[in-house]
Motif scaffolding. Structure first.
Motif, PDB file in Angstrom:
ATOM      1  N   GLY A   1       0.828  -1.205   0.000  1.00  0.00           N
ATOM      2  CA  GLY A   1       0.000   0.000   0.000  1.00  0.00           C
ATOM      3  C   GLY A   1       0.860   1.252   0.000  1.00  0.00           C
TER       4      GLY A   1
ATOM      5  N   SER B   1      -0.321   4.479   0.309  1.00  0.00           N
ATOM      6  CA  SER B   1      -0.870   5.622   1.024  1.00  0.00           C
ATOM      7  C   SER B   1      -0.461   5.595   2.490  1.00  0.00           C
ATOM      8  CB  SER B   1      -2.398   5.611   0.935  1.00  0.00           C
ATOM      9  OG  SER B   1      -2.934   4.434   1.504  1.00  0.00           O
TER      10      SER B   1
ATOM     11  N   PRO C   1      -1.039   5.566   6.345  1.00  0.00           N
ATOM     12  CA  PRO C   1      -2.167   5.078   7.158  1.00  0.00           C
ATOM     13  C   PRO C   1      -2.837   6.219   7.920  1.00  0.00           C
ATOM     14  CG  PRO C   1      -0.081   4.484   8.177  1.00  0.00           C
ATOM     15  CD  PRO C   1       0.246   5.023   6.815  1.00  0.00           C
ATOM     16  N   THR C   2      -4.143   6.200   7.972  1.00  0.00           N
ATOM     17  CA  THR C   2      -4.913   7.209   8.687  1.00  0.00           C
ATOM     18  C   THR C   2      -5.768   6.537   9.744  1.00  0.00           C
ATOM     19  OG1 THR C   2      -6.785   7.069   7.153  1.00  0.00           O
ATOM     20  CG2 THR C   2      -5.029   8.637   6.608  1.00  0.00           C
TER      21      THR C   2
ATOM     22  N   ARG D   1      -8.847   6.901  10.014  1.00  0.00           N
ATOM     23  CA  ARG D   1     -10.069   6.458   9.342  1.00  0.00           C
ATOM     24  C   ARG D   1      -9.886   5.052   8.774  1.00  0.00           C
ATOM     25  NH1 ARG D   1     -12.550  10.178   4.692  1.00  0.00           N
ATOM     26  NH2 ARG D   1     -12.760  11.556   6.488  1.00  0.00           N
ATOM     27  N   SER D   2      -8.753   4.804   8.106  1.00  0.00           N
ATOM     28  CA  SER D   2      -8.526   3.478   7.525  1.00  0.00           C
ATOM     29  C   SER D   2      -8.372   2.423   8.607  1.00  0.00           C
ATOM     30  CB  SER D   2      -7.277   3.507   6.635  1.00  0.00           C
ATOM     31  OG  SER D   2      -6.110   3.766   7.385  1.00  0.00           O
TER      32      SER D   2
ATOM     33  N   ALA E   1     -11.914   1.687   9.922  1.00  0.00           N
ATOM     34  CA  ALA E   1     -12.699   0.927   8.948  1.00  0.00           C
ATOM     35  C   ALA E   1     -12.244  -0.525   8.903  1.00  0.00           C
ATOM     36  CB  ALA E   1     -12.577   1.568   7.570  1.00  0.00           C
ATOM     37  N   LEU E   2     -10.924  -0.755   8.897  1.00  0.00           N
ATOM     38  CA  LEU E   2     -10.424  -2.122   8.873  1.00  0.00           C
ATOM     39  C   LEU E   2     -10.769  -2.873  10.153  1.00  0.00           C
ATOM     40  CD1 LEU E   2      -6.933  -1.653   7.188  1.00  0.00           C
ATOM     41  CD2 LEU E   2      -8.854  -2.983   6.314  1.00  0.00           C
TER      42      LEU E   2
ATOM     43  N   TRP F   1      -3.890  -7.086   7.896  1.00  0.00           N
ATOM     44  CA  TRP F   1      -3.900  -5.772   7.244  1.00  0.00           C
ATOM     45  C   TRP F   1      -4.230  -4.686   8.259  1.00  0.00           C
ATOM     46  CZ3 TRP F   1      -7.757  -4.437   2.671  1.00  0.00           C
ATOM     47  CH2 TRP F   1      -7.368  -3.218   2.106  1.00  0.00           C
ATOM     48  N   PHE F   2      -5.219  -4.925   9.085  1.00  0.00           N
ATOM     49  CA  PHE F   2      -5.631  -3.966  10.117  1.00  0.00           C
ATOM     50  C   PHE F   2      -4.514  -3.715  11.135  1.00  0.00           C
ATOM     51  CE2 PHE F   2      -7.345  -4.622  14.541  1.00  0.00           C
ATOM     52  CZ  PHE F   2      -7.440  -3.278  14.873  1.00  0.00           C
TER      53      PHE F   2
ATOM     54  N   ARG G   1      -1.669  -1.672   9.587  1.00  0.00           N
ATOM     55  CA  ARG G   1      -2.016  -0.255   9.435  1.00  0.00           C
ATOM     56  C   ARG G   1      -2.028   0.464  10.776  1.00  0.00           C
ATOM     57  NH1 ARG G   1      -2.046   2.015   4.380  1.00  0.00           N
ATOM     58  NH2 ARG G   1      -3.780   3.372   4.878  1.00  0.00           N
TER      59      ARG G   1
ATOM     60  N   SER H   1       0.369   3.509  11.702  1.00  0.00           N
ATOM     61  CA  SER H   1      -0.232   4.777  12.097  1.00  0.00           C
ATOM     62  C   SER H   1       0.383   5.287  13.397  1.00  0.00           C
ATOM     63  CB  SER H   1      -1.743   4.602  12.257  1.00  0.00           C
ATOM     64  OG  SER H   1      -2.346   5.791  12.705  1.00  0.00           O
TER      65      SER H   1
END
Length: 213
Positions: free
Chosen positions: A89, A91, A93-94, A96-97, A100-101, A134-135, A138, A142
């Motif tokens: 990835g 981008s 990490p935020t 928000r992501s 969501a994950l 993945w979560f 991230r 972050s």
């Protein structure tokens, strides 16, 4: 990717208690890290698969050692895919992501826990393995990339406060698996992730609109 010109920070000779309190204070006042710690507690229950998964394999689907091993393997394959997705990835990490994950991981855990047949169970484990790794990746990225006045990132406090929830999560899993159903015991971490994502909605989503970090 390593920057050879950088020098390590000087060794801090302060007592360990000071390090622990400094790390704890930093984690509690930083919304990104504070929320990630709660997510870590919930995901810790998921990753103790050696406790809930055998109950699903034996009590629900009546599988032997081979079936249980296949369940673990499918989850592992999903984890490899999730790790590759996280690594490629581009981008930043935020919050928000991460939120969501976390929510999607919780939903996949619930779908896996209450899968109507073995085919859906294997599919759920594959998706859960992918989303959970993945979560976690991230969330870690972050926290590490959060800038601080002390240095360029938050890694200076890593190791100052070690999360002690893994063994407690294992105990909780055993209690849930013994006193409740096998499906319900597996679903605990999914419910926890969804509840935490909903409770942290303002921190994860509303502020992310103003300043992504």
């Amino acid at each position: 990717m390593l920057r050879r010109g950088e020098r390590p920070l000087p060794v801090d000779r302060a007592p360990r208690t000071d390090h622990l309190l400094a790390g704890l204070r930093y984690a509690l006042v930083n919304p990104t890290i504070r929320t990630s710690l709660f997510f870590a507690a919930a995901s810790g229950m998921l990753f103790n698969l050696n406790v809930p998964l055998p109950l699903l394999a034996t009590r629900v689907f009546h599988l032997g050692p081979g079936g249980f091993g296949l369940m673990m393997s499918v989850f592992g394959v999903g984890g490899i895919v999730g790790g590759l997705v996280a690594a490629t990835g581009g981008s930043q990490p935020t919050r928000r992501s991460v939120g969501a994950l976390a929510a999607f991981t919780g939903l996949s855990v619930l779908a896996t826990a209450f899968a109507p047949n073995l085919s859906f169970e294997y599919g759920g484990l594959l998706v859960t393995g992918c989303l959970s790794i993945w979560f976690i990746a991230r969330a870690n990225a972050s926290c590490s990339s959060k800038p601080t006045p002390q240095c360029g990132g938050a890694s200076w406090v890593r190791g100052r406060w070690r999360y002690p929830g893994a063994s407690r999560s294992r105990v909780l899993r055993r209690i849930r698996g013994r006193d409740g159903g096998a499906r319900e015991g597996f679903a605990v971490s999914g419910v926890a992730l969804i509840v935490l994502a909903a409770a942290s909605w303002r921190t994860l989503f509303a502020r992310a609109k103003e300043r992504p970090n």
